[in-house]
Design an enzyme around this catalytic site. Structure first.
Site, PDB file in Angstrom:
ATOM      1  N   CYS A  77       0.864  -1.182   0.000  1.00 57.59           N
ATOM      2  CA  CYS A  77       0.000   0.000   0.000  1.00 57.59           C
ATOM      3  C   CYS A  77       0.896   1.226   0.000  1.00 57.59           C
ATOM      4  O   CYS A  77       1.628   1.462   0.961  1.00 57.59           O
ATOM      5  CB  CYS A  77      -0.916  -0.002   1.218  1.00 57.59           C
ATOM      6  N   CYS A 228      -5.744   5.589  -3.462  1.00 61.30           N
ATOM      7  CA  CYS A 228      -5.006   4.330  -3.345  1.00 61.30           C
ATOM      8  C   CYS A 228      -3.633   4.578  -3.974  1.00 61.30           C
ATOM      9  O   CYS A 228      -3.540   4.871  -5.165  1.00 61.30           O
ATOM     10  CB  CYS A 228      -5.743   3.203  -4.057  1.00 61.30           C
TER      11      CYS A 228
END
Length: 328
Positions: A77, A228
């Site tokens: 991430c 994201c």
């Protein structure tokens, strides 16, 4: 048990950060999953897209693991890595470090300010993989680049890349962004299906002008998010491959939570890496009191708010105004 935590975000993609490393916490895999389900719940918990666990590494400066709000573990991430990296940089008093993730060891370093009063952190997004087996995705071919997949849409071309999180990317007009296609396609691909059995992140991308783009992502295990990091990185790479942006050049990437910068690097033998540059902002910290056997029954004590969120709000407001004029 008492657990110290920090609530923070990268581009509005928010996380609860828990330091197992220096606090000496010992969690089982089940504990991490259960903590994510309990603490990330926005109705009954603290509320977040996931938990960033800071852990000791045997060969890097620190290790990062991230569990989504649904209890699943993410391969990587980018937004979470900035928050994790900022914490470890501060802890070690360093300007750059290497962080062990599930798929690769990645550098993180301080990188000036992305906005007045908002420090930026540059993180490496790697490896970059194009084989559909790496996502995995099954559509009867080995790779997918800017092609229509009839099972998904008869009019929207998609590209697929793993960084190493799996991403399906559509680049198009403002009308594409305004449509309901993204929600329908992403929901189908993240339920039980034969195309993406492990789910996939689905991004719709609108190139605003050369050097500037907008990305909206339906994130696997979370749903629509403010941002994201790996999706913005993969989307920037796709625009470079399409000739819409330049390699080795900073590109502004706007999202619903603010903006970041991305730089796509070409290496020998057709390899790529991407730098993701953006904030790692602390919102508040506190102490959680709970029993690991019943993590849903917790209380929060000694909560303290950080002042730095105010500067980020100014960035976010400017980004919202820009998007209102150029995208929505």
């Amino acid at each position: 048990m008492e657990i110290q935590f920090i609530k923070g975000h990268g581009s509005g993609n928010d996380f609860i950060l828990i330091d197992e490393w220096t606090n000496g916490y010992t969690f089982t895999e089940e504990n991490r999953r259960d903590l994510s389900l309990a603490l990330c719940n926005r109705e009954t918990g603290i509320g977040a897209d996931g938990i960033v666990f800071v852990m000791e590494s045997s060969h890097s400066d620190a290790k990062m693991r991230i569990f989504n709000s649904d209890g699943s573990e993410a391969s990587m991430c980018g937004n979470g890595l900035r928050l994790h990296g900022r914490y470890v940089l501060d802890k070690l008093g360093r300007n750059e470090i290497v962080v062990e993730t599930n798929k690769a060891d990645l550098y993180v370093k301080r990188d000036g300010d992305i906005y007045d009063g908002v420090p930026a952190y540059r993180v490496e997004i790697s490896p970059v993989l194009f084989d559909l087996a790496d996502l995995p995705m099954t559509i009867g071919k080995e790779r997918l680049f800017n092609e229509i997949v009839p099972a998904l849409s008869d009019s929207i071309p998609f590209s697929a890349v793993a960084v190493p999180n799996p991403h399906l990317i559509a680049v198009g007009s403002r009308e594409l962004i305004a449509s309901n296609e993204q929600k329908q396609i992403a929901a189908m691909l993240n339920e039980k299906n034969d195309i993406t059995p492990d789910g996939v992140n689905v991004s719709f991308v609108h190139p605003i002008e050369k050097g500037t783009l907008y990305v909206r992502t339906f994130e696997r295990g979370v749903g629509f998010t403010n941002a994201c990091g790996t999706a913005m990185s993969a989307s920037t790479l796709t625009t470079c491959q399409l000739g819409l942006n330049e390699y080795e050049t900073p590109i502004d990437v706007f999202n619903n939570g603010g903006k970041v910068r991305c730089e796509v690097h070409q290496h020998e033998a057709g390899r790529y890496s991407i730098d993701l540059i953006g904030n790692g902002t602390y919102m508040f910290e506190g102490t959680i009191q709970l029993d690991l056997s019943a993590p849903g029954q917790f209380t929060v004590h000694d909560q303290k708010t950080f002042e730095e969120q105010a500067a980020y709000e100014k960035l976010r407001e400017e980004a919202e105004s820009y998007l209102a004029a150029h995208v929505f």
